[in-house]
Design a protein around this motif. Structure first.
Motif, PDB file in Angstrom:
ATOM      1  N   ASN A  88     -12.118  21.184   9.952  1.00 43.47           N
ATOM      2  CA  ASN A  88     -12.445  20.213  10.982  1.00 43.47           C
ATOM      3  C   ASN A  88     -12.872  18.903  10.330  1.00 43.47           C
ATOM      4  O   ASN A  88     -13.104  18.829   9.123  1.00 43.47           O
ATOM      5  CB  ASN A  88     -13.546  20.744  11.920  1.00 43.47           C
ATOM      6  N   TRP A  89     -12.957  17.856  11.145  1.00 40.70           N
ATOM      7  CA  TRP A  89     -13.275  16.516  10.660  1.00 40.70           C
ATOM      8  C   TRP A  89     -14.656  16.454  10.013  1.00 40.70           C
ATOM      9  O   TRP A  89     -14.872  15.677   9.077  1.00 40.70           O
ATOM     10  CB  TRP A  89     -13.182  15.533  11.824  1.00 40.70           C
ATOM     11  N   GLY A 126     -11.606  10.513  13.480  1.00 42.55           N
ATOM     12  CA  GLY A 126     -11.549  11.972  13.490  1.00 42.55           C
ATOM     13  C   GLY A 126     -10.589  12.503  14.543  1.00 42.55           C
ATOM     14  O   GLY A 126      -9.840  13.454  14.291  1.00 42.55           O
ATOM     15  N   ARG A 127     -10.596  11.894  15.734  1.00 45.00           N
ATOM     16  CA  ARG A 127      -9.668  12.329  16.779  1.00 45.00           C
ATOM     17  C   ARG A 127      -8.222  12.082  16.356  1.00 45.00           C
ATOM     18  O   ARG A 127      -7.342  12.926  16.571  1.00 45.00           O
ATOM     19  CB  ARG A 127      -9.978  11.596  18.080  1.00 45.00           C
ATOM     20  N   TRP A 129      -7.099  11.884  13.240  1.00 51.30           N
ATOM     21  CA  TRP A 129      -6.823  12.829  12.145  1.00 51.30           C
ATOM     22  C   TRP A 129      -6.430  14.189  12.705  1.00 51.30           C
ATOM     23  O   TRP A 129      -5.444  14.805  12.277  1.00 51.30           O
ATOM     24  CB  TRP A 129      -8.066  12.927  11.266  1.00 51.30           C
ATOM     25  N   LYS A 130      -7.169  14.645  13.696  1.00 51.88           N
ATOM     26  CA  LYS A 130      -6.884  15.945  14.310  1.00 51.88           C
ATOM     27  C   LYS A 130      -5.547  15.921  15.051  1.00 51.88           C
ATOM     28  O   LYS A 130      -4.734  16.851  14.916  1.00 51.88           O
ATOM     29  CB  LYS A 130      -8.011  16.311  15.271  1.00 51.88           C
ATOM     30  N   ASP A 131      -5.292  14.870  15.828  1.00 49.76           N
ATOM     31  CA  ASP A 131      -4.056  14.790  16.604  1.00 49.76           C
ATOM     32  C   ASP A 131      -2.832  14.720  15.694  1.00 49.76           C
ATOM     33  O   ASP A 131      -1.795  15.332  15.972  1.00 49.76           O
ATOM     34  CB  ASP A 131      -4.087  13.564  17.522  1.00 49.76           C
ATOM     35  N   ARG A 133      -2.541  15.914  12.655  1.00 53.03           N
ATOM     36  CA  ARG A 133      -2.313  17.244  12.071  1.00 53.03           C
ATOM     37  C   ARG A 133      -1.536  18.130  13.036  1.00 53.03           C
ATOM     38  O   ARG A 133      -0.645  18.882  12.641  1.00 53.03           O
ATOM     39  CB  ARG A 133      -3.648  17.906  11.714  1.00 53.03           C
ATOM     40  N   ARG A 170      -3.564  27.321  10.328  1.00 49.87           N
ATOM     41  CA  ARG A 170      -3.048  27.252  11.695  1.00 49.87           C
ATOM     42  C   ARG A 170      -2.512  28.598  12.187  1.00 49.87           C
ATOM     43  O   ARG A 170      -2.514  28.871  13.392  1.00 49.87           O
ATOM     44  CB  ARG A 170      -1.943  26.196  11.785  1.00 49.87           C
ATOM     45  N   THR A 175      -7.701  30.566  14.738  1.00 49.74           N
ATOM     46  CA  THR A 175      -7.240  29.208  15.017  1.00 49.74           C
ATOM     47  C   THR A 175      -6.290  29.189  16.208  1.00 49.74           C
ATOM     48  O   THR A 175      -6.361  28.295  17.062  1.00 49.74           O
ATOM     49  CB  THR A 175      -6.534  28.624  13.783  1.00 49.74           C
ATOM     50  N   CYS A 179      -6.605  27.000  19.707  1.00 48.82           N
ATOM     51  CA  CYS A 179      -5.564  26.096  20.192  1.00 48.82           C
ATOM     52  C   CYS A 179      -5.129  26.478  21.607  1.00 48.82           C
ATOM     53  O   CYS A 179      -4.911  25.614  22.452  1.00 48.82           O
ATOM     54  CB  CYS A 179      -4.363  26.131  19.245  1.00 48.82           C
TER      55      CYS A 179
END
Length: 327
Positions: A88-89, A126-127, A129-131, A133, A170, A175, A179
């Motif tokens: 996570n971030w 961070g948002r 970075w997550k999106d 990925r 993933r 995980t 998701c």
């Protein structure tokens, strides 16, 4: 740059859009300019910085907000700065360094004493970075391929070992459960942002302020309130009903975020409990096997002491055991 190639693939997003911003040089001279995210990332500012303006809630407004959003997205998509191989971030290192070397060097603004501006910028990164990925996994990983072929399809700019770690993460059952739950939560959202790339703060600011005239700078640092810039007669009235509706929506969104966190924690607890249960069963099987081996050793010793033969009654009991007879 990987960030640039990734940005081109983002559906419906312009990578060459130009923003009208103000630049300030080392002598304090301000001039207007049209600038794209790509140009700003090249650091071709000749010592100047992009002026950011804020509303009373310390939200970036006007075109500077659009340019800032694009740059934060490009930085967070650069996995040479922020590795992909973290859960996570919050575990990603190097955020402070990128903030100091990139954001503060590129933009001109006054830091608030509580650090809210920095926290907001890092959260936005961070948002993104997550999106990003998530998009990489969907576009580069195919479950029908072998692991080796998926590793060969590693995105440009990401080390192969980092990509392998991310695929393994993933594909972990925990995980996947997260998701799936996140997808269900998104379907339950009642309100969606329909303003495109323009933030709510920018839209609200543009409704209250007239368009800026050429050569005029309304202020530096935090943006003054409309009442400080215009006469009361020229300021449009505030719609109280709209304000109350916005506050109600904000409260509802905060409640939804809290519920999502609780659901996510529940899923994590269930996965952890299942792992503990599986571990207990495996330990029990190992213990039973150890007991069986010990019993066989004792029986072998007894047989040797009896000259290779057991008493008839004991031999009959042993032969009745499943798969274990006296020999």
């Amino acid at each position: 740059m990987f960030a640039a190639s990734d940005a081109k693939k983002r559906k419906g997003r312009k990578t060459t859009e130009f923003w009208g911003v103000d630049l300030i040089d080392s002598d304090g001279i301000v001039k207007q300019a049209k600038m794209s995210v790509r140009e700003a990332m090249k650091r071709s500012l000749n010592g100047s910085k992009i002026i950011l303006r804020f509303n009373e809630e310390l939200q970036v407004v006007r075109d500077g907000a659009g340019l800032l959003s694009g740059i934060l997205g490009a930085l967070s998509s650069d996995y040479s700065k922020f590795p992909i191989c973290e859960k996570n971030w919050g575990k990603v290192r190097g955020k402070d360094r990128v903030y100091d070397d990139c954001i503060e060097e590129m933009f001109h603004f006054q830091e608030d004493s509580g650090g809210r501006i920095k926290q907001t910028f890092l959260q936005q990164m961070g948002r993104s970075w997550k999106d990003t990925r998530g998009r990489l996994y969907d576009s580069h990983y195919k479950p029908t391929r072998t692991l080796e072929k998926n590793l060969d399809n590693c995105p440009a700019g990401i080390p192969r070992e980092h990509w392998w770690w991310f695929i393994d993460y993933r594909n972990d059952p925990a995980t996947k459960a997260k998701c799936k739950q996140n997808a269900l939560n998104r379907k339950k959202q009642l309100y969606t942002h329909t303003g495109g790339s323009k933030s709510l703060a920018r839209a609200r600011e543009e409704e209250a302020l007239s368009k800026e005239r050429l050569g005029r700078v309304r202020g530096m640092g935090f943006e003054p309130t409309p009442s400080q810039l215009f006469r009361p007669s020229s300021q449009p009235p505030v719609d109280k009903a709209q304000t109350e509706e916005a506050q109600r929506m904000l409260f509802k969104l905060q409640v939804e975020v809290t519920v999502e966190k609780l659901r996510r924690k529940t899923v994590e607890d269930e996965v952890a409990a299942e792992k503990l249960k599986r571990k207990a069963m495996e330990d029990e099987i190992v213990a039973e096997e150890t007991k069986r081996q010990a019993l066989e050793s004792v029986l072998s010793y007894v047989v040797q002491q009896q000259g290779g033969e057991l008493p008839p009654d004991i031999a009959a009991q042993i032969n009745s055991l499943d798969g274990h007879g006296g020999k």
